[in-house]
Design a protein around this motif. Structure first.
Motif, short mmCIF file in Angstrom:
data_model
loop_
_atom_site.label_atom_id
_atom_site.label_comp_id
_atom_site.label_asym_id
_atom_site.label_seq_id
_atom_site.Cartn_x
_atom_site.Cartn_y
_atom_site.Cartn_z
N GLY A 193 0.83 -1.21 0.00
CA GLY A 193 0.00 0.00 0.00
C GLY A 193 0.86 1.25 0.00
O GLY A 193 0.77 2.07 0.91
N HIS A 194 1.68 1.41 -1.03
CA HIS A 194 2.69 2.46 -1.05
C HIS A 194 2.11 3.87 -1.07
O HIS A 194 2.76 4.81 -0.62
CB HIS A 194 3.61 2.28 -2.27
N THR A 195 0.91 4.05 -1.59
CA THR A 195 0.38 5.40 -1.78
C THR A 195 -0.86 5.65 -0.91
O THR A 195 -1.78 6.36 -1.32
CB THR A 195 0.02 5.62 -3.26
N TYR A 196 -0.88 5.06 0.26
CA TYR A 196 -2.01 5.22 1.19
C TYR A 196 -3.31 4.68 0.59
O TYR A 196 -4.39 5.20 0.88
CB TYR A 196 -2.19 6.68 1.61
N ASN A 197 -3.21 3.67 -0.23
CA ASN A 197 -4.39 3.03 -0.78
C ASN A 197 -4.75 1.82 0.08
O ASN A 197 -3.89 1.06 0.51
CB ASN A 197 -4.16 2.61 -2.23
N LEU A 198 -6.04 1.66 0.32
CA LEU A 198 -6.52 0.53 1.12
C LEU A 198 -6.51 -0.73 0.27
O LEU A 198 -7.09 -0.76 -0.82
CB LEU A 198 -7.94 0.79 1.63
N LEU A 199 -5.86 -1.77 0.76
CA LEU A 199 -5.77 -3.04 0.04
C LEU A 199 -6.46 -4.12 0.88
O LEU A 199 -5.82 -4.98 1.46
CB LEU A 199 -4.30 -3.40 -0.22
N TRP A 200 -7.77 -4.06 0.89
CA TRP A 200 -8.54 -4.99 1.71
C TRP A 200 -9.05 -6.18 0.91
O TRP A 200 -9.54 -7.15 1.50
CB TRP A 200 -9.74 -4.26 2.33
N LYS A 201 -9.01 -6.10 -0.41
CA LYS A 201 -9.56 -7.15 -1.27
C LYS A 201 -11.01 -7.43 -0.86
O LYS A 201 -11.81 -6.51 -0.76
CB LYS A 201 -8.69 -8.40 -1.19
N ARG A 202 -11.32 -8.68 -0.60
CA ARG A 202 -12.70 -9.03 -0.18
C ARG A 202 -12.75 -9.44 1.28
O ARG A 202 -13.60 -10.26 1.67
CB ARG A 202 -13.25 -10.14 -1.07
N ARG A 203 -11.85 -8.88 2.06
CA ARG A 203 -11.80 -9.25 3.47
C ARG A 203 -12.97 -8.62 4.22
O ARG A 203 -13.02 -7.41 4.42
CB ARG A 203 -10.46 -8.82 4.07
N LEU A 204 -13.88 -9.47 4.67
CA LEU A 204 -15.11 -9.01 5.34
C LEU A 204 -15.16 -9.45 6.79
O LEU A 204 -16.16 -9.20 7.48
CB LEU A 204 -16.33 -9.56 4.60
N GLY A 205 -14.09 -10.11 7.26
CA GLY A 205 -14.11 -10.66 8.62
C GLY A 205 -14.43 -9.62 9.67
O GLY A 205 -15.25 -9.86 10.58
N PHE A 206 -13.80 -8.44 9.58
CA PHE A 206 -14.03 -7.41 10.61
C PHE A 206 -15.48 -6.94 10.61
O PHE A 206 -16.04 -6.63 11.67
CB PHE A 206 -13.08 -6.22 10.39
N ALA A 207 -16.09 -6.86 9.42
CA ALA A 207 -17.49 -6.43 9.32
C ALA A 207 -18.41 -7.48 9.95
O ALA A 207 -19.37 -7.13 10.65
CB ALA A 207 -17.85 -6.19 7.86
N LYS A 208 -18.11 -8.74 9.71
CA LYS A 208 -18.91 -9.81 10.31
C LYS A 208 -18.77 -9.80 11.83
O LYS A 208 -19.74 -10.03 12.56
CB LYS A 208 -18.47 -11.16 9.75
N VAL A 209 -17.56 -9.51 12.31
CA VAL A 209 -17.32 -9.42 13.76
C VAL A 209 -18.15 -8.30 14.36
O VAL A 209 -18.81 -8.48 15.40
CB VAL A 209 -15.82 -9.20 14.05
N ALA A 210 -18.11 -7.12 13.74
CA ALA A 210 -18.84 -5.96 14.26
C ALA A 210 -20.34 -6.21 14.27
O ALA A 210 -21.04 -5.82 15.22
CB ALA A 210 -18.51 -4.73 13.43
N LEU A 211 -20.85 -6.85 13.22
CA LEU A 211 -22.29 -7.11 13.14
C LEU A 211 -22.72 -8.18 14.15
O LEU A 211 -23.78 -8.07 14.76
CB LEU A 211 -22.66 -7.55 11.72
N GLU A 212 -21.87 -9.18 14.33
CA GLU A 212 -22.21 -10.23 15.29
C GLU A 212 -22.17 -9.71 16.72
O GLU A 212 -23.03 -10.03 17.54
CB GLU A 212 -21.26 -11.41 15.14
N ALA A 213 -21.16 -8.88 17.03
CA ALA A 213 -21.02 -8.36 18.39
C ALA A 213 -21.87 -7.12 18.63
O ALA A 213 -21.99 -6.65 19.77
CB ALA A 213 -19.55 -8.02 18.67
#
Length: 318
Positions: A193-213
């Motif tokens: 992420g050399h230019t402050y670009n978000l490289l999350w791809k399709r990572r949804l784990g954190f969103a699932k965690v937030a919704l579950e909790a």
């Protein structure tokens, strides 16, 4: 006469050769010194981490006697504050480190912090220290699996509640009323992420965690993080292949420059049960990108970031 002339020629030649050699050595030293220093400075952070681990090991070995003296049930509380004070001081001296929006982290109750991952997450170390020193709030963090194989890291993880992190374990930590920090980009974002670009791809784990909790999400970004430490961008394809094979950060890191660093915490994004994980991921990504646009000079520049140690040169934020 010819013998004298030949001797003079030999003397002159030897003198010039020696002079050129000395001059060349001095020039090479002057030319390469900044390059060598920029690759050696990250080692200082590693040494500081190992010093922290050493202090924790000594403390743990003597815990039985220390407990009698301190009369506390939390084994790590005292030494954790001591180590965090060291890191807080290091951040203040070397980077003029600040946190803006710390009030967005609740004094009690749970929240999920999502942050942009730099080449070295030095900002996270400073932020965790600041949270303990200012708010007396321990923030749990998720780290990549390879770190737990690094000698000395396990005791730091034990003290600071760092976990490998699955959706279920992260959700349980939040349901227990804790604050948890996650970088969805992880090592991949750190390396590429050399230019402050978000490289999350399709990572949804954190969103699932937030919704579950059912917890709010606090976006976090640190200004000039990529100017403090950078990864080598040459040979990106090669390092991408290496990362795909080993899932480890193998691209060389350089830097350690004493640039101004400010961690910005955005307003919490409240829990919304109507959102899908994909929608929540997009919403959080937009919030972090907004923090980047408002607070980061783009493209990043090491010289300007150094000047920002002086208030006159700091980027005016909205």
């Amino acid at each position: 006469m010819s013998v004298f002339f030949q001797g003079f020629v030999n003397f002159t030649r030897d003198y010039i050769v020696n002079y050129i050699d000395i001059d060349y050595s001095l020039w090479m030293t002057w030319f390469l010194a900044p390059l060598l220093i920029s690759f050696l400075l990250p080692v200082v952070i590693a040494l500081f981490l190992y010093f922290s681990a050493f202090v924790l090991y000594i403390y743990k070995l003597h815990w039985t006697n220390i407990r009698k003296t301190l009369q506390t049930g939390d084994m790590w509380d005292t030494v954790r504050k001591f180590v965090c004070a060291l890191w807080d001081a290091h951040g203040w001296i070397w980077h003029g480190y600040e946190v803006r929006g710390l009030e967005n982290v609740p004094d009690t109750g749970s929240a999920l912090i999502i942050y942009y991952h730099g080449a070295i997450p030095i900002d996270l170390y400073y932020f965790l220290a600041k949270s303990i020193c200012v708010k007396n709030r321990l923030i749990h963090t998720v780290a990549d699996h390879f770190l737990f194989k690094v000698p000395g890291f396990s005791i730091i993880a034990e003290c600071m509640n760092v976990i490998p992190g699955t959706i279920q374990t992260c959700s349980n930590i939040l349901k227990e009323g804790n604050v948890l920090a996650i970088s969805p980009g992880g090592v991949y974002e750190a390396q590429f992420g050399h230019t402050y670009n978000l490289l999350w791809k399709r990572r949804l784990g954190f969103a699932k965690v937030a919704l579950e909790a059912k917890v709010p999400i606090i976006p976090m970004f640190t200004q000039n993080l990529r100017e403090a430490f950078r990864t080598v961008s040459i040979g990106k394809r090669f390092f991408l292949k290496m990362y795909a094979m080993f899932k480890m950060p193998l691209a060389p890191v350089y830097g350690g420059f004493p640039v101004k660093m400010v961690t910005h915490l955005g307003k919490p994004i409240p829990y919304d049960g109507n959102l899908t994980p994909e929608q929540l991921q997009a919403k959080v990504a937009a919030a972090i990108e907004d923090l980047i646009q408002k607070n980061q000079r783009l493209p990043g520049n090491i010289l300007f970031a150094l000047f920002e140690r002086i208030p006159f040169f700091r980027k005016k934020t909205a």
